[in-house]
Design an enzyme around this catalytic site. Structure first.
Site, PDB file in Angstrom:
ATOM      1  N   ASP A  32       0.855  -1.187   0.000  1.00 34.51           N
ATOM      2  CA  ASP A  32       0.000   0.000   0.000  1.00 34.51           C
ATOM      3  C   ASP A  32       0.896   1.244   0.000  1.00 34.51           C
ATOM      4  OD1 ASP A  32      -3.206   0.564   1.010  1.00 34.51           O
ATOM      5  OD2 ASP A  32      -1.769   2.219   1.116  1.00 34.51           O
ATOM      6  N   ASN A  90     -12.868  -2.930   2.709  1.00 34.75           N
ATOM      7  CA  ASN A  90     -13.757  -1.772   2.812  1.00 34.75           C
ATOM      8  C   ASN A  90     -14.739  -1.815   1.646  1.00 34.75           C
ATOM      9  OD1 ASN A  90     -12.491  -0.690   5.111  1.00 34.75           O
ATOM     10  ND2 ASN A  90     -10.914   0.266   3.854  1.00 34.75           N
ATOM     11  N   VAL A  99     -11.199   3.419  -3.523  1.00 39.65           N
ATOM     12  CA  VAL A  99     -10.861   2.969  -4.872  1.00 39.65           C
ATOM     13  C   VAL A  99     -11.924   1.956  -5.313  1.00 39.65           C
ATOM     14  CG1 VAL A  99      -9.142   1.863  -6.348  1.00 39.65           C
ATOM     15  CG2 VAL A  99      -8.389   3.294  -4.438  1.00 39.65           C
ATOM     16  N   HIS A 103     -10.658  -4.817  -3.504  1.00 38.85           N
ATOM     17  CA  HIS A 103      -9.311  -5.068  -2.983  1.00 38.85           C
ATOM     18  C   HIS A 103      -9.378  -5.508  -1.530  1.00 38.85           C
ATOM     19  CE1 HIS A 103     -10.245  -0.781  -2.485  1.00 38.85           C
ATOM     20  NE2 HIS A 103      -9.526  -0.814  -1.362  1.00 38.85           N
ATOM     21  N   HIS A 105      -7.255  -5.642   2.038  1.00 40.13           N
ATOM     22  CA  HIS A 105      -6.111  -5.125   2.797  1.00 40.13           C
ATOM     23  C   HIS A 105      -5.571  -6.242   3.685  1.00 40.13           C
ATOM     24  CE1 HIS A 105      -6.924  -0.661   2.298  1.00 40.13           C
ATOM     25  NE2 HIS A 105      -8.116  -1.139   1.999  1.00 40.13           N
TER      26      HIS A 105
HETATM   27  P1  AMP Z   1      -9.726   1.756   0.371  1.00 39.35           P
HETATM   28  O1  AMP Z   1      -9.756   3.034   1.155  1.00 39.35           O
HETATM   29  O2  AMP Z   1     -10.188   0.547   1.117  1.00 39.35           O
HETATM   30  O3  AMP Z   1     -10.397   1.908  -0.975  1.00 39.35           O
HETATM   31  O4  AMP Z   1      -8.200   1.463   0.096  1.00 39.35           O
HETATM   32  C1  AMP Z   1      -7.485   2.033  -0.952  1.00 39.35           C
HETATM   33  C2  AMP Z   1      -6.032   1.907  -0.611  1.00 39.35           C
HETATM   34  O5  AMP Z   1      -5.293   2.043  -1.800  1.00 39.35           O
HETATM   35  C3  AMP Z   1      -5.496   2.946   0.372  1.00 39.35           C
HETATM   36  O6  AMP Z   1      -4.964   2.281   1.516  1.00 39.35           O
HETATM   37  C4  AMP Z   1      -4.430   3.675  -0.421  1.00 39.35           C
HETATM   38  O7  AMP Z   1      -3.321   4.031   0.363  1.00 39.35           O
HETATM   39  C5  AMP Z   1      -4.074   2.647  -1.473  1.00 39.35           C
HETATM   40  N1  AMP Z   1      -3.514   3.137  -2.731  1.00 39.35           N
HETATM   41  C6  AMP Z   1      -4.046   4.089  -3.530  1.00 39.35           C
HETATM   42  N2  AMP Z   1      -3.289   4.228  -4.642  1.00 39.35           N
HETATM   43  C7  AMP Z   1      -2.281   3.323  -4.532  1.00 39.35           C
HETATM   44  C8  AMP Z   1      -1.175   2.967  -5.371  1.00 39.35           C
HETATM   45  N3  AMP Z   1      -0.953   3.555  -6.545  1.00 39.35           N
HETATM   46  N4  AMP Z   1      -0.343   1.991  -4.947  1.00 39.35           N
HETATM   47  C9  AMP Z   1      -0.560   1.386  -3.776  1.00 39.35           C
HETATM   48  N5  AMP Z   1      -1.581   1.663  -2.947  1.00 39.35           N
HETATM   49  C10 AMP Z   1      -2.424   2.627  -3.326  1.00 39.35           C
END
Ligand code: AMP
Length: 117
Positions: A32, A90, A99, A103, A105
């Protein structure tokens, strides 16, 4: 073309770089960019059809199971399995999903509190 192309669509297609720690024919795992724990890894399906768990149907049971199986494998690979780790998916705005690409975590390397915030 997906309704909304996210950074994870680009990582899955190879159009964006990621710090990949594990991959197989179904999933990609990468660090992340804004870690919330000493180990914070995201796992995404290569197939980009699911924006969130809300979109999952019976036919997605295989990939959903594989995401968890792969998360446990990665936890073992990076050395957090014995102490323990947390898996988070999430789903939707109220849960903080930022996003729109399914995904998982994988968080570890420190003690976790409960309930989650
Ligand atoms: P969520 O809030 O559950 O949608 O998680 C999205 C996650 O994606 C967050 O923890 C961000 O830090 C992570 N994130 C966003 N862009 C990138 C990226 N380019 N590479 C790695 N992690 C990312």
């Amino acid at each position: 073309m997906p309704e909304q192309e996210t950074i994870f669509h680009k990582i899955a297609s190879g159009d964006a770089q990621a710090d990949i720690v594990y991959q197989d024919d179904l999933v990609i795992a990468f660090n992340d960019a804004n870690p919330q724990a000493p180990t914070h890894i995201l796992l995404i399906p290569r197939n980009d059809e699911l924006e969130s768990l809300n979109d999952a149907s019976k036919s997605d049971e295989g990939i959903l199971g594989h995401l968890l199986f792969a998360a446990a494998k990665v936890a073992n690979q990076v050395g957090i399995a014995e102490d323990g780790y947390r898996i988070v998916i999430n789903t939707g705005a109220a849960a903080g999903q930022s996003v729109a690409y399914l995904h998982v975590h994988l968080l570890g390397g420190r003690d976790m509190t409960w309930p989650a915030g």
